[in-house]
Motif scaffolding. Structure first.
Motif, PDB file in Angstrom:
ATOM      1  N   TRP A 125       6.680  14.671  50.962  1.00  0.00           N
ATOM      2  CA  TRP A 125       8.107  14.614  50.633  1.00  0.00           C
ATOM      3  C   TRP A 125       8.345  13.792  49.358  1.00  0.00           C
ATOM      4  CZ3 TRP A 125      11.447  10.218  50.847  1.00  0.00           C
ATOM      5  CH2 TRP A 125      12.774  10.512  50.511  1.00  0.00           C
ATOM      6  N   VAL A 126       7.730  12.621  49.272  1.00  0.00           N
ATOM      7  CA  VAL A 126       7.885  11.786  48.072  1.00  0.00           C
ATOM      8  C   VAL A 126       7.397  12.540  46.840  1.00  0.00           C
ATOM      9  CG1 VAL A 126       7.142   9.658  46.932  1.00  0.00           C
ATOM     10  CG2 VAL A 126       7.704   9.636  49.377  1.00  0.00           C
ATOM     11  N   HIS A 127       6.276  13.221  46.993  1.00  0.00           N
ATOM     12  CA  HIS A 127       5.678  13.984  45.897  1.00  0.00           C
ATOM     13  C   HIS A 127       6.610  15.091  45.410  1.00  0.00           C
ATOM     14  CE1 HIS A 127       2.307  15.250  43.446  1.00  0.00           C
ATOM     15  NE2 HIS A 127       2.321  16.468  43.968  1.00  0.00           N
ATOM     16  N   SER A 128       7.469  15.583  46.290  1.00  0.00           N
ATOM     17  CA  SER A 128       8.315  16.733  45.956  1.00  0.00           C
ATOM     18  C   SER A 128       9.532  16.373  45.117  1.00  0.00           C
ATOM     19  CB  SER A 128       8.792  17.415  47.246  1.00  0.00           C
ATOM     20  OG  SER A 128       9.753  16.625  47.928  1.00  0.00           O
ATOM     21  N   ILE A 129       9.953  15.112  45.141  1.00  0.00           N
ATOM     22  CA  ILE A 129      11.184  14.724  44.450  1.00  0.00           C
ATOM     23  C   ILE A 129      10.959  14.764  42.938  1.00  0.00           C
ATOM     24  CG2 ILE A 129      12.932  12.928  44.165  1.00  0.00           C
ATOM     25  CD1 ILE A 129      12.176  11.893  46.937  1.00  0.00           C
ATOM     26  N   GLY A 130      11.718  15.576  42.262  1.00  0.00           N
ATOM     27  CA  GLY A 130      11.582  15.694  40.805  1.00  0.00           C
ATOM     28  C   GLY A 130      10.290  16.317  40.356  1.00  0.00           C
TER      29      GLY A 130
END
Length: 468
Positions: free
Chosen positions: A323-328
């Motif tokens: 999820w963190v990797h997916s932001i932006g």
């Protein structure tokens, strides 16, 4: 986008079913052996392209001549890599302490020569956003690889079921892409065009090398320090987040990069596109990440079987990581589209410097510590990345938060629903528990999105022809 996600979704469904079956047939070390070979192949795969694929997509003039030039270079490099891997395979096997790595790596190295024959065809389909035709070789690869791997595994081929299944899948993809795309390459190497392509592609090439290094560093450390069995557990734990979410991000890159390239001279359009990509990605990412985080236990039991229960805590950590990797995630596509891949390169260098000590320290605490180290590095990297993006795309924190609201509302409702479903089905079989949790979690999330995003959903359904 619909055709691209259809190809990816069905392809990964085949892969998931294949992996689920193979996980029950093959020994745990078999996945570790192939994982090591795949890491090496991934590193060398960057060399076979030299950043020319991205340069060809971004190029607007003399595309046919450029395509012939890229095809010729790819062919030379692809066959070179297939040959060069033979003498180097024993050294890699020695590093990981298992002689079986060498023959596995040599056979998988044949994929370089095979892929070189169809790589430019795939690039041209991507450039034209013709994912309807690209669907055919993508699905052919997944189906043939899955069927062949399972058949060979049942026949007792062990690790070679994975190896030969991979080779047959790649070969099928090359044949099909030549059938669906009438373009026929010529062996030609125009120096002027090659020089321009390589100038643009050089920065992308270096960035790709570092990105592949970052993505596979955990596997390298795990295989070296913790052994093949621990690497197998790590590989299966991260496979679900990669298939269900991170892979979707790369699918969207196949759309966002050529789309951003087409509007590279319009700053306002690029800003709107960047914010839209964040909104769409988070609508997809939040339910997938929450689903894996909250129901990791039944997922592992159903998909891989009870002998892989060690992967449950890892899956929870990797769900947050994904999820963190997916932001932006797609901001980097804008840098490449406007001809500034150097920005992306600097960010990747920063990530590498941060990731190495994080994973190395984490590995001292076993697989779980290694996973937490990777998550920590990703959180810091994303904060810095979004801050820099706000300077180049005129996109501020409040704008990003605004795009996160629909998915955040859906996730806030989904969490208690999934928790209640998990609690109420504790005495049920893992399959039944997973089915119930998935159903009620999806209904809750989609229900909220239908309330807050109804207009966009209706427009999408009309666009793909579901509604008139």
């Amino acid at each position: 986008m619909v055709w691209n996600f259809l190809a990816y979704g069905l392809g990964k469904l085949v892969v998931l079913l294949t992996t689920s079956i193979l996980a029950r047939i093959l020994a745990r070390d078999d996945f570790g052996l192939v994982a090591i070979a795949v890491v090496v192949i991934n590193y060398l795969s960057v060399i076979k392209d030299l950043g020319l694929g991205v340069a060809l997509i971004q190029r607007k003039e003399a595309v046919d001549d450029a395509a012939d030039t890229v095809f010729t270079i790819n062919l030379i490099v692809g066959f070179f890599l297939t040959i060069i891997i033979f003498p180097f395979a024993p050294f890699i096997a020695s590093y990981f302490g298992d002689p079986m790595v060498a023959p596995v790596l040599r056979w998988l190295g044949v994929t370089f020569a095979l892929n070189a024959l169809g790589a430019v065809h795939i690039i041209l389909l991507t450039k034209e956003l013709d994912y309807r035709k690209k669907f055919i070789p993508d699905m052919g690869n997944a189906i043939v690889k899955g069927v062949a791997s399972i058949g060979l595994a049942y026949a007792g081929f062990g690790v070679w079921a994975l190896v030969f299944g991979q080779l047959l899948g790649v070969l099928t993809s090359v044949i099909l892409v030549w059938l669906v795309l009438p373009w026929r390459p010529r062996l030609a190497l125009k120096r002027e065009i090659a020089a321009v392509l390589m100038t643009f592609g050089a920065t992308v090439f270096i960035e790709d090398i570092l990105s592949i290094f970052n993505e596979n560093l955990s596997s390298i450390v795990t295989g070296r320090l913790l052994g093949l069995e621990q690497l197998s557990i790590f590989t299966l734990a991260i496979r679900l987040p990669e298939m269900l979410l991170i892979g979707n991000l790369w699918v969207m890159t196949g759309i966002t990069f050529p789309a951003f390239s087409a509007i590279q001279d319009d700053p306002n359009a690029l800003r709107r596109g960047a914010l839209m990509s964040i909104r769409i990605v988070q609508i997809i990412a939040v339910p997938i990440s929450l689903g894996m985080l909250l129901s990791a236990d039944p997922i592992i039991r159903v998909v891989f079987g009870d002998k892989w229960l060690d992967a449950i805590p890892l899956l929870r950590i990797f769900a947050i990581y994904a999820w963190v990797h997916s932001i932006g995630f797609h901001i980097g596509d804008i840098y490449k589209a406007i001809g500034r891949p150097d920005i992306l390169l600097k960010l990747t260098i920063f990530s590498t410097v941060l990731l190495i000590p994080s994973i190395w320290i984490g590995s001292r605490f076993g697989l779980v510590g290694l996973a937490w180290g990777q998550l920590f590095a990703t959180v810091v990297q994303q904060i810095v990345s979004l801050k820099i993006a706000s300077l180049f795309v005129d996109m501020h924190l409040k704008d990003i938060v605004g795009e996160l609201k629909p998915s955040a509302l859906g996730g806030a409702v989904m969490i208690p629903v999934v928790f209640l479903a998990m609690t109420g089905t504790q005495s049920s079989s893992p399959f039944m528990q997973l089915a119930v949790v998935s159903f009620f979690g999806a209904v809750a999330y989609i229900g909220i999105l239908w309330i807050v995003e109804r207009e966009n959903f209706v427009q999408l359904l009309k666009k793909v022809g579901v509604l008139i």
